[in-house]
Scaffold this motif. Sequence first.
Motif, mmCIF file in Angstrom:
data_model
loop_
_atom_site.group_PDB
_atom_site.id
_atom_site.type_symbol
_atom_site.label_atom_id
_atom_site.label_comp_id
_atom_site.label_asym_id
_atom_site.label_seq_id
_atom_site.Cartn_x
_atom_site.Cartn_y
_atom_site.Cartn_z
ATOM 1 N N TYR A 115 -2.480 -11.945 -5.892
ATOM 2 C CA TYR A 115 -1.694 -12.947 -5.177
ATOM 3 C C TYR A 115 -0.209 -12.609 -5.295
ATOM 4 C CZ TYR A 115 -5.987 -15.689 -5.192
ATOM 5 O OH TYR A 115 -7.277 -16.115 -5.010
ATOM 6 N N LYS A 119 -2.331 -12.369 -0.011
ATOM 7 C CA LYS A 119 -3.332 -11.816 -0.927
ATOM 8 C C LYS A 119 -3.693 -10.398 -0.495
ATOM 9 C CE LYS A 119 -6.076 -15.360 -0.134
ATOM 10 N NZ LYS A 119 -5.181 -16.377 0.433
ATOM 11 N N GLN A 137 -8.178 -4.689 1.829
ATOM 12 C CA GLN A 137 -7.905 -5.645 2.898
ATOM 13 C C GLN A 137 -6.729 -6.507 2.457
ATOM 14 O OE1 GLN A 137 -9.524 -5.919 5.826
ATOM 15 N NE2 GLN A 137 -11.123 -4.413 5.434
ATOM 16 N N TRP A 138 -6.016 -7.086 3.438
ATOM 17 C CA TRP A 138 -4.889 -7.942 3.095
ATOM 18 C C TRP A 138 -4.672 -8.974 4.179
ATOM 19 C CZ3 TRP A 138 -4.454 -2.694 3.999
ATOM 20 C CH2 TRP A 138 -3.925 -2.328 5.226
ATOM 21 N N ASP A 139 -3.970 -10.019 3.795
ATOM 22 C CA ASP A 139 -3.603 -11.056 4.752
ATOM 23 C C ASP A 139 -2.464 -10.571 5.635
ATOM 24 O OD1 ASP A 139 -5.450 -12.772 3.775
ATOM 25 O OD2 ASP A 139 -4.071 -13.947 2.557
ATOM 26 N N TYR A 179 -6.842 -7.653 -1.234
ATOM 27 C CA TYR A 179 -8.184 -7.533 -1.797
ATOM 28 C C TYR A 179 -8.501 -6.052 -2.009
ATOM 29 C CZ TYR A 179 -8.399 -12.131 0.447
ATOM 30 O OH TYR A 179 -8.140 -13.406 0.868
ATOM 31 N N ILE A 203 -14.835 -7.248 -6.090
ATOM 32 C CA ILE A 203 -13.623 -7.571 -5.338
ATOM 33 C C ILE A 203 -12.570 -8.094 -6.304
ATOM 34 C CG2 ILE A 203 -12.633 -8.899 -3.440
ATOM 35 C CD1 ILE A 203 -15.477 -9.188 -2.347
ATOM 36 N N THR A 204 -11.435 -7.406 -6.354
ATOM 37 C CA THR A 204 -10.298 -7.847 -7.161
ATOM 38 C C THR A 204 -9.227 -8.375 -6.215
ATOM 39 O OG1 THR A 204 -10.758 -6.173 -8.842
ATOM 40 C CG2 THR A 204 -8.586 -7.189 -8.874
ATOM 41 N N THR A 205 -8.770 -9.586 -6.469
ATOM 42 C CA THR A 205 -7.806 -10.244 -5.590
ATOM 43 C C THR A 205 -6.471 -10.397 -6.298
ATOM 44 O OG1 THR A 205 -9.625 -11.493 -4.591
ATOM 45 C CG2 THR A 205 -7.391 -12.244 -4.117
ATOM 46 N N GLY A 251 -5.866 -8.756 -11.293
ATOM 47 C CA GLY A 251 -6.508 -9.624 -10.318
ATOM 48 C C GLY A 251 -7.798 -10.227 -10.832
ATOM 49 N N THR A 276 -9.105 -11.625 6.629
ATOM 50 C CA THR A 276 -9.446 -11.738 5.218
ATOM 51 C C THR A 276 -10.944 -11.910 5.047
ATOM 52 O OG1 THR A 276 -9.169 -14.134 5.255
ATOM 53 C CG2 THR A 276 -7.238 -12.819 4.710
#
Length: 362
Positions: A219, A172, A157-159, A174, A215-217, A204, A116
């Motif tokens: 959840y 999350k 990207q991701w967890d 991203y 960066i848009t996150t 996000g 992350t």
Amino acid sequence: MDIRTSLKNNKLFILFILGSLIYLGYLTFTFGGRGKKVQVKGPGILFQNTFYDAGSIKGSTASSIRYEYHFENNGNEMLKIEKVKPSCSCSVVNFAKKEYAPGEKGFIDVTLKMGTLGRTISDVLIFSNSETSPDKLTIAASFDPITSARPEPFTLQWDEIAINDLNPKETKIYVFHRDLMDIEVAEIFSFPKSIETKLKKATGSIFRNQVGYYITTFYFDILVQEETPGKLEGKIRVVFSPDEVPEVEVPITAEIVPEYVISPHKAIFVFSSGINDNLSNRKIELYNVKKELFRYNSIDNPFANWLDAQVEIDEGLEKIIVYLKPKHVPDVQSLEGNIKINIQGLNGDKKEVKLPVSAKVI
């Protein structure tokens, strides 16, 4: 000799005395104290370093770092490494062996996976037979996946999603975008169907990093509804709006640990048609693996017309005992189903434990 000469000589004498004392102290430290090891009674574990920070790691994809924490058995008995416990799944721990003689050296190898954006930190507890157990090691690093001053229009990207129980796990995703825009989640697909994905917020949160990327996150809560114990592999596919944002597929692994182990795993009845003298009772035990406090509410027995079911709760709350007694031969050739035992935890959560039952008339 005048007064000024006398004072000057006295100062020189004092400086000579101070210098001699400092030199004697140095000799004492050098030849008398250096090289001595602090030894403890029993087994001991002395690390050279317990904290490592790799600083900022830059790259186009998620990376990982490794660090070796060297130690020595500074005791007079055998040191035994009993277990290691990382604080999160982002760290992997390895060590060569478990036992170290007095004075023997070894190391703990820790790999930190940075999946992350931003800072990742993980603690590792080392359990041993030393008095200081557990010893804590800490590894940290910061990851910035943006390397170009003018990046690609979108990067995702991701967890990592690894689930080891049936509780919801937050993850999350991203979305890095070069131009400022509002991005929403249009659709979510989960595979297999036993994986349930819930979006906490459709739009996000946006912030801008130091190199000009927005960066848009998003959840998500991931819930695995599979009840069969074992390893489950799946994925979620997320479709965004506007269409120019690429889709993303996130792999999911889950280790399903049963809350209750049934022994025997199934209640099986075999009857001879029209004969009742071979009817036998069954005693089924459902072991409470997590040993959570609960209370018994009710039983749902779909076979009540021919099968009597009685429930007994073990005083130690370690198991539920179900006594099954056939009343007569069922009037069907074969059947399959579940007896459902309804319990409730002290926190109010209701659970349903299924006891498989099969019957066959020959």
